[in-house]
Design a protein around this motif. Structure first.
Motif, PDB file in Angstrom:
ATOM      1  N   SER A 145      28.648  50.393  42.183  1.00  0.00           N
ATOM      2  CA  SER A 145      27.509  49.542  41.817  1.00  0.00           C
ATOM      3  C   SER A 145      27.011  48.775  43.045  1.00  0.00           C
ATOM      4  N   ILE A 146      27.901  48.485  43.980  1.00  0.00           N
ATOM      5  CA  ILE A 146      27.458  47.842  45.219  1.00  0.00           C
ATOM      6  C   ILE A 146      26.620  48.807  46.048  1.00  0.00           C
ATOM      7  N   HIS A 147      27.100  50.048  46.138  1.00  0.00           N
ATOM      8  CA  HIS A 147      26.358  51.055  46.894  1.00  0.00           C
ATOM      9  C   HIS A 147      24.955  51.250  46.309  1.00  0.00           C
ATOM     10  N   GLU A 148      24.878  51.168  44.989  1.00  0.00           N
ATOM     11  CA  GLU A 148      23.568  51.344  44.359  1.00  0.00           C
ATOM     12  C   GLU A 148      22.618  50.188  44.675  1.00  0.00           C
TER      13      GLU A 148
ATOM     14  N   GLN B  41      47.181  52.226  53.521  1.00  0.00           N
ATOM     15  CA  GLN B  41      46.172  51.461  54.253  1.00  0.00           C
ATOM     16  C   GLN B  41      45.820  52.112  55.606  1.00  0.00           C
ATOM     17  N   THR B  42      46.840  52.687  56.266  1.00  0.00           N
ATOM     18  CA  THR B  42      46.570  53.296  57.577  1.00  0.00           C
ATOM     19  C   THR B  42      45.665  54.528  57.471  1.00  0.00           C
ATOM     20  N   PRO B  43      45.985  55.500  56.602  1.00  0.00           N
ATOM     21  CA  PRO B  43      45.062  56.637  56.454  1.00  0.00           C
ATOM     22  C   PRO B  43      43.670  56.188  56.010  1.00  0.00           C
ATOM     23  N   ALA B  44      43.615  55.137  55.163  1.00  0.00           N
ATOM     24  CA  ALA B  44      42.305  54.651  54.721  1.00  0.00           C
ATOM     25  C   ALA B  44      41.501  54.149  55.920  1.00  0.00           C
ATOM     26  N   MET B  45      42.162  53.399  56.786  1.00  0.00           N
ATOM     27  CA  MET B  45      41.449  52.923  57.972  1.00  0.00           C
ATOM     28  C   MET B  45      41.038  54.071  58.874  1.00  0.00           C
ATOM     29  N   SER B  46      41.940  55.051  59.043  1.00  0.00           N
ATOM     30  CA  SER B  46      41.614  56.215  59.876  1.00  0.00           C
ATOM     31  C   SER B  46      40.348  56.892  59.376  1.00  0.00           C
ATOM     32  N   ALA B  47      40.268  57.068  58.053  1.00  0.00           N
ATOM     33  CA  ALA B  47      39.088  57.722  57.486  1.00  0.00           C
ATOM     34  C   ALA B  47      37.849  56.897  57.810  1.00  0.00           C
ATOM     35  N   GLY B  48      37.968  55.582  57.687  1.00  0.00           N
ATOM     36  CA  GLY B  48      36.851  54.696  58.009  1.00  0.00           C
ATOM     37  C   GLY B  48      36.435  54.831  59.471  1.00  0.00           C
ATOM     38  N   PHE B  49      37.409  54.881  60.359  1.00  0.00           N
ATOM     39  CA  PHE B  49      37.106  55.012  61.794  1.00  0.00           C
ATOM     40  C   PHE B  49      36.405  56.341  62.060  1.00  0.00           C
ATOM     41  N   ASP B  50      36.892  57.413  61.418  1.00  0.00           N
ATOM     42  CA  ASP B  50      36.283  58.722  61.642  1.00  0.00           C
ATOM     43  C   ASP B  50      34.824  58.731  61.174  1.00  0.00           C
TER      44      ASP B  50
ATOM     45  N   ILE C  78      30.808  54.558  50.528  1.00  0.00           N
ATOM     46  CA  ILE C  78      32.142  54.645  49.926  1.00  0.00           C
ATOM     47  C   ILE C  78      32.790  55.963  50.294  1.00  0.00           C
ATOM     48  N   ILE C  79      34.041  55.890  50.704  1.00  0.00           N
ATOM     49  CA  ILE C  79      34.850  57.105  50.839  1.00  0.00           C
ATOM     50  C   ILE C  79      35.910  56.996  49.756  1.00  0.00           C
ATOM     51  N   ARG C  80      35.968  57.980  48.893  1.00  0.00           N
ATOM     52  CA  ARG C  80      36.951  57.893  47.811  1.00  0.00           C
ATOM     53  C   ARG C  80      38.066  58.903  48.047  1.00  0.00           C
ATOM     54  N   PHE C  81      39.283  58.406  48.196  1.00  0.00           N
ATOM     55  CA  PHE C  81      40.436  59.287  48.372  1.00  0.00           C
ATOM     56  C   PHE C  81      40.823  59.904  47.031  1.00  0.00           C
ATOM     57  N   ARG C  82      41.475  61.062  47.112  1.00  0.00           N
ATOM     58  CA  ARG C  82      41.944  61.715  45.887  1.00  0.00           C
ATOM     59  C   ARG C  82      43.112  60.983  45.274  1.00  0.00           C
TER      60      ARG C  82
ATOM     61  N   ILE D 165      31.860  50.352  55.356  1.00  0.00           N
ATOM     62  CA  ILE D 165      32.497  51.543  54.809  1.00  0.00           C
ATOM     63  C   ILE D 165      33.692  51.108  53.975  1.00  0.00           C
ATOM     64  N   LEU D 166      33.577  51.342  52.683  1.00  0.00           N
ATOM     65  CA  LEU D 166      34.650  50.951  51.756  1.00  0.00           C
ATOM     66  C   LEU D 166      35.445  52.188  51.419  1.00  0.00           C
ATOM     67  N   ILE D 167      36.750  52.151  51.689  1.00  0.00           N
ATOM     68  CA  ILE D 167      37.571  53.314  51.401  1.00  0.00           C
ATOM     69  C   ILE D 167      38.396  53.025  50.156  1.00  0.00           C
ATOM     70  N   ASP D 168      38.071  53.733  49.080  1.00  0.00           N
ATOM     71  CA  ASP D 168      38.843  53.565  47.849  1.00  0.00           C
ATOM     72  C   ASP D 168      40.086  54.441  47.950  1.00  0.00           C
ATOM     73  N   ASP D 169      41.211  53.780  48.187  1.00  0.00           N
ATOM     74  CA  ASP D 169      42.463  54.476  48.459  1.00  0.00           C
ATOM     75  C   ASP D 169      43.187  54.839  47.150  1.00  0.00           C
ATOM     76  N   GLY D 170      42.504  55.607  46.313  1.00  0.00           N
ATOM     77  CA  GLY D 170      43.145  56.063  45.070  1.00  0.00           C
ATOM     78  C   GLY D 170      43.349  54.977  44.025  1.00  0.00           C
ATOM     79  N   SER D 171      42.416  54.033  43.930  1.00  0.00           N
ATOM     80  CA  SER D 171      42.566  52.953  42.932  1.00  0.00           C
ATOM     81  C   SER D 171      42.537  53.521  41.518  1.00  0.00           C
ATOM     82  N   MET D 172      43.266  52.844  40.620  1.00  0.00           N
ATOM     83  CA  MET D 172      43.295  53.319  39.242  1.00  0.00           C
ATOM     84  C   MET D 172      42.832  52.244  38.263  1.00  0.00           C
TER      85      MET D 172
END
Ligand code: UDP
Ligand code: MG
Length: 331
Positions: free
Chosen positions: A72-75, A91-100, A82-86, A56-63
């Protein structure tokens, strides 16, 4: 809370996720150049563990175009989700989302910047199989700056180990393995992902350590600087409070209040006796002001303890959070 419900819903509709053994959770923030290597490294290890896995890759608002790389990896490989944050939440909320979101029995976290090495994953899993709840990576040969990173982290590790009784040499190492019920039973705030073993210690856990490799960062920049030290210190204070007193705030505030108030009372009585029987004037004595002050501070502290108790009870009742953790029930 709301978000979590959404994530749980997504989980339930996905039937073939039932038997995932391992979920690898990776927060990613502006790591464009690292992603393809990360995939390569993971892919050279994960299929070899012989059990069903997901990443589970969490994109923490990358720009910087990280999301495109992830997509492309998912494809190529639908074990990669992938979980994409707005926006950038940290890092902590990103991990939390991954755990959930994770379905695995075991959850492993690691950094996306290639500093951790997926080759160490089998060693962590082996320890989990031995029955440990948390297996922590220990970067024996850490490749970071000495003064701004390694020294503060040494002090923090020592302090947390002393305060919580969970003796780990390297709290800061992201490469860790958890039994999923352990991480699904804790809430993470602020920068607390570093201290998951300490946060989870309230429920009674067994922890093992495994030496792991660590590489210097080749692409991109570290997201943290020396200012993290202050945040770490504040986090340790709140951690100590949460672990030791959050269930009984009156015990700490009440005790401080009683001691302060009592000293205030004794000094006041002494001053009044001096005034009444020995004719020592009160007006010229700063001690008098201090003692009255201490009585009021004592009262305030006791009131804070009572408020703390009420808040703690409201918290547990409103959120339905139990004050205990069960390992198993034999009926
Ligand atoms: N990271 C993140 N959100 C943030 C900061 C960092 O997801 O706000 C990710 C980052 O992409 C990396 C990991 O967390 O995968 C660790 O970050 P970094 O390498 O900057 O920390 P360091 O290794 O310097 O402690
Ligand atoms: Mg790093």
């Amino acid at each position: 809370m709301n978000n979590k419900n959404k994530i749980v819903k997504a989980q339930c509709t996905d039937k073939d996720q039932e038997s995932v053994y391992l979920s690898v959770v990776i927060p990613v923030y502006n790591e464009k150049q690292n992603i393809s290597y990360l995939y390569e490294n993971l892919n050279s290890v994960l299929p070899g563990i012989g059990r069903k896995y997901e990443v589970i890759l969490i994109d923490d608002g990358s720009m910087d175009g990280t999301f495109k790389e992830l997509l492309s990896i998912h494809e190529q490989n639908d074990n990669y989700k992938i979980i994409r944050f707005r926006k950038n939440f940290g890092q902590t909320p990103a991990m939390s989302a991954g755990f959930d979101y994770a379905n695995g029995e075991v959850i492993i976290t690691l950094d996306a910047d290639l500093q951790n090495d997926p080759k160490d994953i089998p060693a962590l899993l082996k320890k989990i199989d031995e029955g440990y709840d948390i297996v922590s990576g220990w970067r024996i040969n850490r490749q970071d700056k000495a003064i701004s990173r390694k020294l503060p982290s040494k002090i923090a590790n020592w302090l947390i180990a002393r305060l919580t009784g969970i003796k780990i040499h390297d709290y800061g190492c992201t490469l860790k393995a958890y039994r999923s019920d352990v991480v699904k039973n804790i809430e993470l705030y602020g920068e607390m992902h570093r201290y998951i073993p300490a946060v989870a210690s309230w429920m009674g856990i067994s922890v093992a350590e495994v030496p792991v490799h660590h590489h210097s960062r080749k692409f991109g920049k570290s997201k943290y600087g020396i200012s993290r030290t202050i945040r770490v210190i504040l986090d340790i204070i709140i951690l100590k409070y949460l672990l030791s007193y959050s269930q009984r705030p009156i015990q700490i505030f009440g005790l401080m209040g009683l001691i302060t108030g009592l000293i205030g009372c004794i000094v006041t009585i002494y001053l009044i006796i001096m005034r009444l029987f020995f004719n020592v004037p009160l007006s010229s004595r700063p001690l008098f002001t201090l003692s009255i002050f201490m009585i009021f501070i004592g009262l305030q502290l006791i009131t804070m303890g009572i408020l703390g108790e009420l808040i703690m009870r409201t918290y547990h009742e409103a959120s339905g959070k139990p004050t205990y953790a069960i390992r198993e029930i034999i009926d």
